[in-house]
Motif scaffolding. Structure first.
Motif, short mmCIF file in Angstrom:
data_model
loop_
_atom_site.label_atom_id
_atom_site.label_comp_id
_atom_site.label_asym_id
_atom_site.label_seq_id
_atom_site.Cartn_x
_atom_site.Cartn_y
_atom_site.Cartn_z
N MET A 88 56.07 45.45 7.92
CA MET A 88 54.68 45.79 8.24
C MET A 88 54.67 47.02 9.15
SD MET A 88 51.72 43.53 10.19
CE MET A 88 52.32 42.07 9.43
N PRO A 89 53.91 48.05 8.81
CA PRO A 89 53.85 49.24 9.65
C PRO A 89 53.34 48.93 11.07
CG PRO A 89 52.99 49.73 7.49
CD PRO A 89 53.18 48.24 7.56
N LYS A 90 53.98 49.58 12.04
CA LYS A 90 53.61 49.45 13.46
C LYS A 90 53.56 50.84 14.07
CE LYS A 90 56.12 45.14 14.15
NZ LYS A 90 57.16 44.47 14.91
N ALA A 91 52.61 51.03 14.98
CA ALA A 91 52.55 52.24 15.80
C ALA A 91 53.01 51.85 17.20
CB ALA A 91 51.13 52.80 15.83
N ILE A 92 54.04 52.56 17.68
CA ILE A 92 54.65 52.21 18.97
C ILE A 92 54.57 53.41 19.90
CG2 ILE A 92 56.77 51.47 20.11
CD1 ILE A 92 57.55 50.22 17.35
N TRP A 93 54.07 53.16 21.09
CA TRP A 93 53.99 54.19 22.13
C TRP A 93 54.51 53.59 23.43
CZ3 TRP A 93 50.22 54.67 26.31
CH2 TRP A 93 50.34 55.88 27.01
N ARG A 94 55.53 54.23 23.99
CA ARG A 94 56.12 53.77 25.26
C ARG A 94 56.54 52.30 25.18
NH1 ARG A 94 53.76 53.83 29.99
NH2 ARG A 94 55.66 54.58 30.96
N ASP A 95 57.14 51.90 24.09
CA ASP A 95 57.60 50.52 23.85
C ASP A 95 56.45 49.52 23.69
OD1 ASP A 95 60.31 51.25 23.88
OD2 ASP A 95 60.38 51.09 26.07
N LEU A 96 55.22 50.01 23.57
CA LEU A 96 54.07 49.14 23.33
C LEU A 96 53.67 49.24 21.87
CD1 LEU A 96 51.72 50.21 26.27
CD2 LEU A 96 53.08 48.12 26.15
N VAL A 97 53.47 48.12 21.21
CA VAL A 97 52.90 48.14 19.87
C VAL A 97 51.40 48.32 20.06
CG1 VAL A 97 52.51 46.86 17.74
CG2 VAL A 97 54.72 46.68 18.91
N ALA B 189 49.30 49.37 17.42
CA ALA B 189 48.61 49.01 16.18
C ALA B 189 49.66 48.44 15.23
CB ALA B 189 47.92 50.21 15.54
N GLU B 190 49.23 47.48 14.42
CA GLU B 190 50.13 46.85 13.46
C GLU B 190 49.30 46.29 12.32
OE1 GLU B 190 53.68 43.52 13.60
OE2 GLU B 190 52.25 43.61 15.25
N SER B 191 49.70 46.61 11.08
CA SER B 191 48.94 46.11 9.94
C SER B 191 49.74 46.29 8.66
CB SER B 191 47.62 46.87 9.81
OG SER B 191 46.91 46.44 8.67
N ASP B 192 49.56 45.35 7.74
CA ASP B 192 50.13 45.51 6.41
C ASP B 192 49.08 46.09 5.46
OD1 ASP B 192 48.48 43.34 6.14
OD2 ASP B 192 50.03 41.97 5.44
N ASN B 193 47.99 46.60 6.03
CA ASN B 193 46.90 47.17 5.26
C ASN B 193 46.64 48.61 5.71
OD1 ASN B 193 44.61 47.61 3.71
ND2 ASN B 193 43.26 46.54 5.13
N THR B 194 47.67 49.47 5.61
CA THR B 194 47.49 50.87 5.95
C THR B 194 47.24 51.67 4.68
OG1 THR B 194 49.84 51.43 5.85
CG2 THR B 194 48.98 50.67 7.99
N VAL B 195 46.67 52.85 4.87
CA VAL B 195 46.45 53.79 3.77
C VAL B 195 47.27 55.04 4.10
CG1 VAL B 195 44.74 55.24 2.62
CG2 VAL B 195 44.13 52.91 3.29
N MET B 196 48.10 55.48 3.16
CA MET B 196 48.90 56.69 3.37
C MET B 196 48.14 57.91 2.87
SD MET B 196 51.86 56.20 4.85
CE MET B 196 52.91 57.53 4.34
N VAL B 197 47.96 58.89 3.75
CA VAL B 197 47.33 60.15 3.40
C VAL B 197 48.14 61.26 4.07
CG1 VAL B 197 45.26 61.58 3.60
CG2 VAL B 197 45.04 59.13 3.19
N GLU B 198 48.60 62.19 3.26
CA GLU B 198 49.37 63.33 3.76
C GLU B 198 50.53 62.90 4.67
OE1 GLU B 198 46.19 65.74 5.41
OE2 GLU B 198 46.03 66.83 3.51
N GLY B 199 51.19 61.81 4.30
CA GLY B 199 52.35 61.34 5.05
C GLY B 199 52.04 60.55 6.30
N ASN B 200 50.78 60.26 6.55
CA ASN B 200 50.37 59.50 7.75
C ASN B 200 49.82 58.13 7.35
OD1 ASN B 200 50.71 61.56 9.89
ND2 ASN B 200 49.22 62.65 8.65
N HIS B 201 50.26 57.11 8.10
CA HIS B 201 49.67 55.79 7.94
C HIS B 201 48.33 55.78 8.67
CE1 HIS B 201 52.84 53.22 6.24
NE2 HIS B 201 53.71 53.97 6.91
#
Length: 94
Positions: free
Chosen positions: A1-10, A12-24
């Motif tokens: 499942m894709p996760k966005a991590i900043w400074r060891d903090l999750v 955002a997390e979701s298995d419902n992302t949309v890929m556009v121009e290489g970005n979740h």
């Protein structure tokens, strides 16, 4: 499942992302509100529209304009309405 991590903090997390121009693009509802700060920054994409930004802040550390979104995407970008994406020092992992 894709996760966005900043400074060891999750942040955002979701298995419902949309890929556009290489970005979740994560559903807006998955983003941690407690680390967001408003930003006055805006940029324009010819086919997606005008992007707005958030700055991340936690424990006195900031990442300016690291989160972006399109409040009113153009018709061809409707799939990213109510979604957010990340850059700078935010790592997105699958």
């Amino acid at each position: 499942m894709p996760k966005a991590i900043w400074r060891d903090l999750v942040i955002a997390e979701s298995d419902n992302t949309v890929m556009v121009e290489g970005n979740h693009y994560f559903p807006r509802s998955t983003l941690r509100e407690d680390v967001l700060r408003p930003s006055d920054t805006h940029t324009v994409c010819p086919w997606k529209g005008t992007a707005s930004y958030y700055t991340l802040e936690h424990d006195g550390v900031r990442s300016e304009d690291a989160v972006w979104f399109y409040p009113e995407p153009k018709p061809k970008a409707e799939m990213i309405r109510d979604r957010i994406a990340f850059w700078k020092d935010v790592e997105v992992i699958d």
